[in-house]
Design an enzyme around this catalytic site. Structure first.
Site, PDB file in Angstrom:
ATOM      1  N   ASN A  13      12.726 -13.006  51.574  1.00  0.00           N
ATOM      2  CA  ASN A  13      13.299 -13.570  52.460  1.00  0.00           C
ATOM      3  C   ASN A  13      14.022 -12.891  53.767  1.00  0.00           C
ATOM      4  O   ASN A  13      14.846 -12.004  53.629  1.00  0.00           O
ATOM      5  CB  ASN A  13      14.594 -14.450  51.708  1.00  0.00           C
ATOM      6  N   TRP A  14      13.085 -12.976  54.652  1.00  0.00           N
ATOM      7  CA  TRP A  14      13.656 -12.077  55.927  1.00  0.00           C
ATOM      8  C   TRP A  14      14.712 -12.443  56.744  1.00  0.00           C
ATOM      9  O   TRP A  14      15.163 -11.745  57.764  1.00  0.00           O
ATOM     10  CB  TRP A  14      12.318 -11.895  56.926  1.00  0.00           C
ATOM     11  N   LYS A  15      15.267 -13.718  56.312  1.00  0.00           N
ATOM     12  CA  LYS A  15      16.223 -14.213  57.029  1.00  0.00           C
ATOM     13  C   LYS A  15      16.253 -14.096  58.606  1.00  0.00           C
ATOM     14  O   LYS A  15      15.302 -14.258  59.455  1.00  0.00           O
ATOM     15  CB  LYS A  15      17.689 -13.405  56.610  1.00  0.00           C
ATOM     16  N   HIS A 100      19.405 -22.620  50.611  1.00  0.00           N
ATOM     17  CA  HIS A 100      19.965 -21.350  50.415  1.00  0.00           C
ATOM     18  C   HIS A 100      21.543 -21.190  50.843  1.00  0.00           C
ATOM     19  O   HIS A 100      22.094 -21.923  51.413  1.00  0.00           O
ATOM     20  CB  HIS A 100      19.306 -20.443  51.436  1.00  0.00           C
ATOM     21  N   GLU A 172      20.775 -17.907  42.782  1.00  0.00           N
ATOM     22  CA  GLU A 172      21.289 -16.770  43.646  1.00  0.00           C
ATOM     23  C   GLU A 172      22.894 -17.036  43.553  1.00  0.00           C
ATOM     24  O   GLU A 172      23.382 -17.627  44.348  1.00  0.00           O
ATOM     25  CB  GLU A 172      20.791 -16.812  45.064  1.00  0.00           C
ATOM     26  N   SER A 214      21.132  -9.236  45.867  1.00  0.00           N
ATOM     27  CA  SER A 214      21.160  -7.622  45.884  1.00  0.00           C
ATOM     28  C   SER A 214      19.881  -7.009  44.967  1.00  0.00           C
ATOM     29  O   SER A 214      20.260  -6.059  44.309  1.00  0.00           O
ATOM     30  CB  SER A 214      22.450  -7.069  45.563  1.00  0.00           C
ATOM     31  N   GLY A 235      16.358 -10.485  49.922  1.00  0.00           N
ATOM     32  CA  GLY A 235      16.582 -10.370  51.265  1.00  0.00           C
ATOM     33  C   GLY A 235      16.352  -9.158  52.022  1.00  0.00           C
ATOM     34  O   GLY A 235      15.219  -8.519  52.175  1.00  0.00           O
TER      35      GLY A 235
HETATM   36  P1  PGA Z   1      19.808  -9.873  49.616  1.00  0.00           P
HETATM   37  O1  PGA Z   1      19.561 -11.400  49.879  1.00  0.00           O
HETATM   38  O2  PGA Z   1      18.760  -9.601  48.656  1.00  0.00           O
HETATM   39  O3  PGA Z   1      20.116  -9.344  50.685  1.00  0.00           O
HETATM   40  O4  PGA Z   1      21.147 -10.042  48.706  1.00  0.00           O
HETATM   41  C1  PGA Z   1      19.073 -12.223  48.875  1.00  0.00           C
HETATM   42  C2  PGA Z   1      18.824 -13.874  49.426  1.00  0.00           C
HETATM   43  O5  PGA Z   1      19.872 -14.292  50.083  1.00  0.00           O
HETATM   44  O6  PGA Z   1      17.770 -14.593  49.060  1.00  0.00           O
END
Ligand code: PGA
Length: 253
Positions: A13-15, A100, A172, A214, A235
């Site tokens: 997930n590149w957000k 999400h 999540e 994380s 992410g």
């Molecule tokens: P993160 O995000 O790995 O940066 O904690 C995961 C996600 O929100 O899908």
């Protein structure tokens, strides 16, 4: 890990971390690795809507699939700033993240809206990746399972699932996302164990359950070592080539 012939899932997930050129550059790098890595892994990247078409094109025939981070539930119309599932599908998306935690908490998306997005995604032939998870307060007050079951129920109740599309849920925990404070793998595994029968009862399909929050190269193995976790949604550690590759290598090893 699940049965020996089951593949592990690595969803990135590149957000809003990468701009268009950065997204394309990373996609080019991943493409070079794909033929080696993707054999044992289901790889999907979720770029920003801005780069969905170009990243899909770059990764076509690479073995890495592409998904949208969010969609609106109406197909077309006066909805300034939104994109629909069919629009994402038309430019190459095969998956979409639905509900999400950042959508639910920053943008105040409700369970009802999540449900509408889920229906729209299925209609357009996208595989929805439903994200569920509890806040820190809900965890502290022992409500984790209750909260997740309510999220699952409102998303999946009485929904008919197209045979061709997988049922994918990402567990999540809200407090674990972007904090560097991942859930303890055994605890995540226990929650995934509760998610599986709940989803099976609602959809009549065996879900694929991912863990997210994380995940890093040094902890990814411990999550997929849990029987009920089939992969990860990552992410921050997925937007840099070296750490994406390190996670893929850990999963493939
Ligand atoms: P993160 O995000 O790995 O940066 O904690 C995961 C996600 O929100 O899908």
């Amino acid at each position: 890990m699940t049965s020996s012939n089951s593949r592990l899932y690595f969803f990135a997930n590149w957000k809003m971390y990468l701009d268009h050129l950065e997204s394309l550059a990373l996609a080019e790098q991943l493409k070079k690795e794909a033929s080696v890595i993707s054999k044992g892994l289901e790889l999907v990247v979720f770029p920003s809507a801005l780069s969905l078409a170009a990243v899909s094109q770059t990764l076509s025939e690479s073995g890495i699939a592409v998904g949208a981070q969010n969609v609106y539930w109406t197909d077309r119309g006066g909805y300034t700033g939104e994109i629909s599932s069919s629009m994402a599908q038309a430019v190459g998306a095969r998956y979409v993240l639905i509900g999400h935690s950042e959508r639910r908490h920053i943008f105040k998306e409700t369970n009802h809206e999540v449900r509408q997005k889920l229906e729209a995604a299925l209609t357009a032939g996208l595989t929805p990746v439903l994200c569920v998870g509890e806040t820190k307060e809900e965890k502290m007050s022992g409500q984790t399972i209750e909260v997740i079951e309510a999220q699952l129920r409102s998303a999946y109740m009485d929904l008919s699932w197209p045979a061709a599309l997988k049922v994918v849920v990402a567990y999540e925990p809200v407090w674990a996302i972007s904090t560097g404070n991942a859930c303890e793998p055994v605890a995540a595994g226990k929650t995934a164990q509760r998610i599986q029968p709940a989803v099976l009862a609602l959809t009549k399909r065996e879900p694929i359950v991912l863990y997210g929050g994380s995940v890093r190269p040094n902890n990814v193995k411990s999550f997929v070592a849990e029987t009920h976790i089939q992969g990860v949604l990552v992410g921050q550690a997925s937007v840099n080539y070296d750490s994406w590759k390190a996670i893929a290598d850990e999963l493939g090893a």
